[in-house]
Design a protein around this motif. Sequence first.
Motif, mmCIF file in Angstrom:
data_model
loop_
_atom_site.group_PDB
_atom_site.id
_atom_site.type_symbol
_atom_site.label_atom_id
_atom_site.label_comp_id
_atom_site.label_asym_id
_atom_site.label_seq_id
_atom_site.Cartn_x
_atom_site.Cartn_y
_atom_site.Cartn_z
ATOM 1 N N ARG A 11 0.772 -1.137 0.030
ATOM 2 C CA ARG A 11 -0.064 0.010 -0.108
ATOM 3 C C ARG A 11 0.898 1.123 -0.038
ATOM 4 O O ARG A 11 1.795 1.168 0.661
ATOM 5 C CB ARG A 11 -1.000 0.019 1.326
ATOM 6 N N HIS A 22 -8.223 5.908 -15.040
ATOM 7 C CA HIS A 22 -8.054 4.366 -15.816
ATOM 8 C C HIS A 22 -6.439 4.355 -16.390
ATOM 9 O O HIS A 22 -5.904 3.509 -16.309
ATOM 10 C CB HIS A 22 -9.120 4.082 -16.264
ATOM 11 N N VAL A 100 -4.624 -2.972 -7.524
ATOM 12 C CA VAL A 100 -5.734 -3.565 -7.031
ATOM 13 C C VAL A 100 -6.899 -2.369 -6.768
ATOM 14 O O VAL A 100 -8.062 -2.596 -7.181
ATOM 15 C CB VAL A 100 -5.914 -4.281 -5.727
ATOM 16 N N SER A 101 -6.371 -1.166 -6.280
ATOM 17 C CA SER A 101 -7.290 0.021 -6.119
ATOM 18 C C SER A 101 -6.761 1.105 -5.818
ATOM 19 O O SER A 101 -5.387 1.067 -5.680
ATOM 20 C CB SER A 101 -8.267 -0.502 -4.861
ATOM 21 N N GLU A 102 -7.378 2.136 -6.352
ATOM 22 C CA GLU A 102 -6.852 3.449 -5.776
ATOM 23 C C GLU A 102 -7.955 4.332 -5.088
ATOM 24 O O GLU A 102 -9.025 4.210 -5.906
ATOM 25 C CB GLU A 102 -6.349 4.146 -7.156
ATOM 26 N N SER A 103 -7.649 4.900 -4.333
ATOM 27 C CA SER A 103 -9.022 5.710 -3.356
ATOM 28 C C SER A 103 -8.513 6.669 -2.439
ATOM 29 O O SER A 103 -7.087 6.762 -2.292
ATOM 30 C CB SER A 103 -9.659 4.605 -2.487
ATOM 31 N N ARG A 110 -4.196 10.372 -1.289
ATOM 32 C CA ARG A 110 -4.564 9.019 -2.235
ATOM 33 C C ARG A 110 -4.055 7.739 -1.786
ATOM 34 O O ARG A 110 -2.816 7.797 -1.195
ATOM 35 C CB ARG A 110 -4.458 9.382 -3.738
ATOM 36 N N ILE A 112 -2.978 3.827 -3.048
ATOM 37 C CA ILE A 112 -2.857 2.875 -4.094
ATOM 38 C C ILE A 112 -2.514 1.451 -3.600
ATOM 39 O O ILE A 112 -1.629 1.405 -2.801
ATOM 40 C CB ILE A 112 -1.991 3.055 -5.331
ATOM 41 N N GLU A 113 -3.168 0.432 -3.629
ATOM 42 C CA GLU A 113 -3.064 -0.991 -3.107
ATOM 43 C C GLU A 113 -2.678 -1.605 -4.356
ATOM 44 O O GLU A 113 -3.407 -1.649 -5.384
ATOM 45 C CB GLU A 113 -4.367 -1.543 -2.376
ATOM 46 N N CYS A 114 -1.619 -2.582 -4.315
ATOM 47 C CA CYS A 114 -0.979 -3.294 -5.273
ATOM 48 C C CYS A 114 -0.738 -4.560 -4.929
ATOM 49 O O CYS A 114 -0.543 -4.989 -3.646
ATOM 50 C CB CYS A 114 0.129 -2.544 -5.936
#
Length: 182
Positions: A11, A22, A100-103, A110, A112-114
């Motif tokens: 993260r 995107h 996986v996600s960005e929030s 922000r 970002i999870e990878c």
Amino acid sequence: AGSFVGQDRFRFDFTFNRALTHEEIAAVEKRVNQVIAEAHPVVKHADVPIEEARTMGAMAIFGEKYGDKVRVIEVPNVSVEFCGGIHVDNTRDIQTFRVVSESACSAGIRRIECVTRKSAMALYAQERAAVFGACRALHCNADEIVSRIDKLNETKTALEKQIEQLKLRIAQAEVASIMATR
């Protein structure tokens, strides 16, 4: 602004004023996977005086506390960072990388999870199964999924309008029937 690094996931919190698009997320994935494929050696520097680490170009994560001596991870011509956790000897050891996600995690921050390695491959397999399932359900090829869904949504909207019109006609007919019996 902060991070977590695990064996096959991480993260990363960063300051930014909007959600990533995107296309931006795809560009991040492409660039990271390119560095992985280039098979760069990873150089680990231990017990580096913090000022020397900064001179090397290593950047501190905001809010993190560092001692007088730090560990620095360097991928020559790519990156120099204060040690963030799990290490590899070569970028190819990471195998593959997926976002996986960005929030948003707080105002102006922000997240970002990878995933990497087996977790990234599992995500690819899960997404592939979902695409195949959608293709089966929609009776189309993968490149037609979005246009099929768009067409279904258009049909749904048109049918919802027809239902509302029919409800109105039924209500009007019921009122007319009641009025005729009086």
